[in-house]
Design an enzyme around this catalytic site. Structure first.
Site, PDB file in Angstrom:
ATOM      1  N   GLU A  23       9.548   1.941  11.129  1.00  0.00           N
ATOM      2  CA  GLU A  23       8.215   2.549  10.968  1.00  0.00           C
ATOM      3  C   GLU A  23       7.821   3.278  12.253  1.00  0.00           C
ATOM      4  O   GLU A  23       7.330   4.409  12.226  1.00  0.00           O
ATOM      5  CB  GLU A  23       7.185   1.466  10.632  1.00  0.00           C
ATOM      6  N   LYS A  33      -8.412  -5.044   6.451  1.00  0.00           N
ATOM      7  CA  LYS A  33      -7.496  -4.850   7.595  1.00  0.00           C
ATOM      8  C   LYS A  33      -8.226  -4.412   8.864  1.00  0.00           C
ATOM      9  O   LYS A  33      -7.647  -4.408   9.946  1.00  0.00           O
ATOM     10  CB  LYS A  33      -6.427  -3.800   7.237  1.00  0.00           C
ATOM     11  N   THR A  57       0.847  -1.200   0.000  1.00  0.00           N
ATOM     12  CA  THR A  57       0.000   0.000   0.000  1.00  0.00           C
ATOM     13  C   THR A  57       0.884   1.252   0.000  1.00  0.00           C
ATOM     14  O   THR A  57       0.613   2.213  -0.732  1.00  0.00           O
ATOM     15  CB  THR A  57      -0.944   0.007   1.220  1.00  0.00           C
ATOM     16  N   ASP A  79      -1.226  -4.119   8.971  1.00  0.00           N
ATOM     17  CA  ASP A  79      -1.679  -5.506   8.794  1.00  0.00           C
ATOM     18  C   ASP A  79      -3.059  -5.693   9.404  1.00  0.00           C
ATOM     19  O   ASP A  79      -3.873  -6.457   8.886  1.00  0.00           O
ATOM     20  CB  ASP A  79      -0.657  -6.460   9.412  1.00  0.00           C
TER      21      ASP A  79
HETATM   22  C1  5RP Z   1       5.507  -3.388   6.821  1.00  0.00           C
HETATM   23  C2  5RP Z   1       4.154  -3.045   7.327  1.00  0.00           C
HETATM   24  C3  5RP Z   1       3.078  -2.837   6.318  1.00  0.00           C
HETATM   25  O1  5RP Z   1       2.508  -1.593   6.511  1.00  0.00           O
HETATM   26  C4  5RP Z   1       2.031  -3.891   6.499  1.00  0.00           C
HETATM   27  O2  5RP Z   1       2.664  -5.159   6.430  1.00  0.00           O
HETATM   28  C5  5RP Z   1       0.942  -3.790   5.435  1.00  0.00           C
HETATM   29  O3  5RP Z   1       1.464  -4.160   4.201  1.00  0.00           O
HETATM   30  P1  5RP Z   1       0.619  -4.093   2.856  1.00  0.00           P
HETATM   31  O4  5RP Z   1       0.373  -2.654   2.571  1.00  0.00           O
HETATM   32  O5  5RP Z   1       1.514  -4.750   1.851  1.00  0.00           O
HETATM   33  O6  5RP Z   1      -0.653  -4.863   3.079  1.00  0.00           O
HETATM   34  O7  5RP Z   1       3.912  -2.913   8.494  1.00  0.00           O
HETATM   35  O8  5RP Z   1       6.413  -3.664   7.868  1.00  0.00           O
END
Ligand code: 5RP
Length: 223
Positions: free
Chosen positions: A103, A121, A31, A84
Site C-alpha cells: 500500500e 475511523k 472499503t 484503520d
Molecule cells: C489493509 C488496510 C485497510 O485499508 C484497512 O485495514 C481498512 O480496512 P477496511 O476497509 O476493511 O476497514 O490497511 O492493509
C-alpha cells in the site's frame, strides 16, 4: 446506516477522483473492495489499475480491469484506499489487512492519496488500533523486543495458529498500547529498526483527501 453502507457510500463518492484514461492505484480491505466494485462499473473509462495486494489484483481482474505491475508505471493521479484510523491532519494507521508495505509503495507513486473510510475511523490520536509492523521473519524476535521497549505490547500476528505470512513472505507484529502523539517521528524511528520492512503509519506522506462516511452523508476532509 450500517458500517457497510457507509463504506459503500464513500466508495461511490471516490469514483469522482478517478481520472479518465489513466491508471488508478487501488488499496486493500473491505472499503477498497466496495471501491473496486464501483470501479468495475466504469472500467471502460480507465486504462487499468495497480493493486496493493494479491487479493485486490484478483478482485480487479474479476471485474475485467487490467492490472499493471508497478514497475511498468511511472506515476498515477490517485491512489484510493481505506484506513484503520485517520486523524484530522490526515495521518493514518493502515495494515489491518496486512497489505501495508505494498500500500505504501503504490501510494508513493501516486500524486494524491484519497482515503475512504467510515466515520468510526476518525480519531484525534492514533494508536487505539494496533499498529502493524511488517518484519523480515528472522528478525521477528529482535524487532519485537525493540518495539516492546517503547512501552507497549508487541504481538506476532497469527493465522490458523501460525504466523501470518504477507504477500512479501514476511510477518506482521502488531503494536498494542501506544498513544501516537507524533506520528511522523514514530514512523521514522520504527522504519529505522533493522529488520523492519515497513511500519503501518502513513504520516510523512499521509492522505491528501479523506472521504468520510457519516449518518449525515459523505464528508470531505482536505489536508
Ligand atoms: C489493509 C488496510 C485497510 O485499508 C484497512 O485495514 C481498512 O480496512 P477496511 O476497509 O476493511 O476497514 O490497511 O492493509
Amino acid at each position: 446506516m450500517t458500517q457497510d453502507e457507509l463504506k459503500q457510500a464513500v466508495a461511490r463518492a471516490a469514483i469522482e477522483y478517478v481520472v479518465d484514461g489513466e491508471i488508478v492505484g487501488v488499496g486493500t480491505g473491505s472499503t477498497a473492495n466496495f471501491f473496486i466494485d464501483e470501479l468495475g462499473k466504469i472500467k471502460h473509462r480507465i486504462k487499468g489499475a495497480v493493486a496493493s495486494s494479491e487479493v485486490t489484483a484478483e478482485r480487479l481482474r474479476g471485474h475485467g480491469i487490467t492490472v499493471f505491475d508497478l514497475n511498468e508505471v511511472d506515476s498515477m493521479p490517485v491512489y484510493i484506499d481505506g484506513a484503520d484510523e485517520i486523524t484530522p491532519q490526515g495521518a493514518m494507521i493502515k495494515g489491518g489487512g496486512a497489505a501495508l508495505t505494498r500500500e505504501k509503495i503504490v501510494a508513493s507513486v501516486a500524486q494524491k492519496f484519497i482515503c475512504i473510510a467510515d466515520g468510526s475511523k476518525l480519531v484525534d490520536v492514533l494508536g487505539k488500533f494496533p499498529l502493524p509492523v511488517e518484519v523480515i521473519p528472522m528478525a521477528q524476535s529482535v524487532v519485537a523486543r525493540k518495539l516492546a521497549s517503547l512501552g507497549c505490547e508487541a504481538r506476532l500476528r497469527l493465522k490458523d495458529g501460525k504466523p501470518l505470512v504477507t504477500d512479501n513472505g514476511c510477518y506482521i507484529i502488531d503494536v498494542i498500547g501506544l498513544a501516537i502523539t507524533d506520528p511522523v517521528a514514530l514512523e521514522a524511528s520504527i522504519n529505522n529498526i533493522v529488520g523492519v520492512v515497513t511500519v503501518g503509519l502513513f504520516a510523512r506522506q499521509g492522505a491528501n483527501v479523506c472521504l468520510l462516511g457519516t449518518a449525515d452523508g459523505v464528508k470531505k476532509l482536505e489536508f
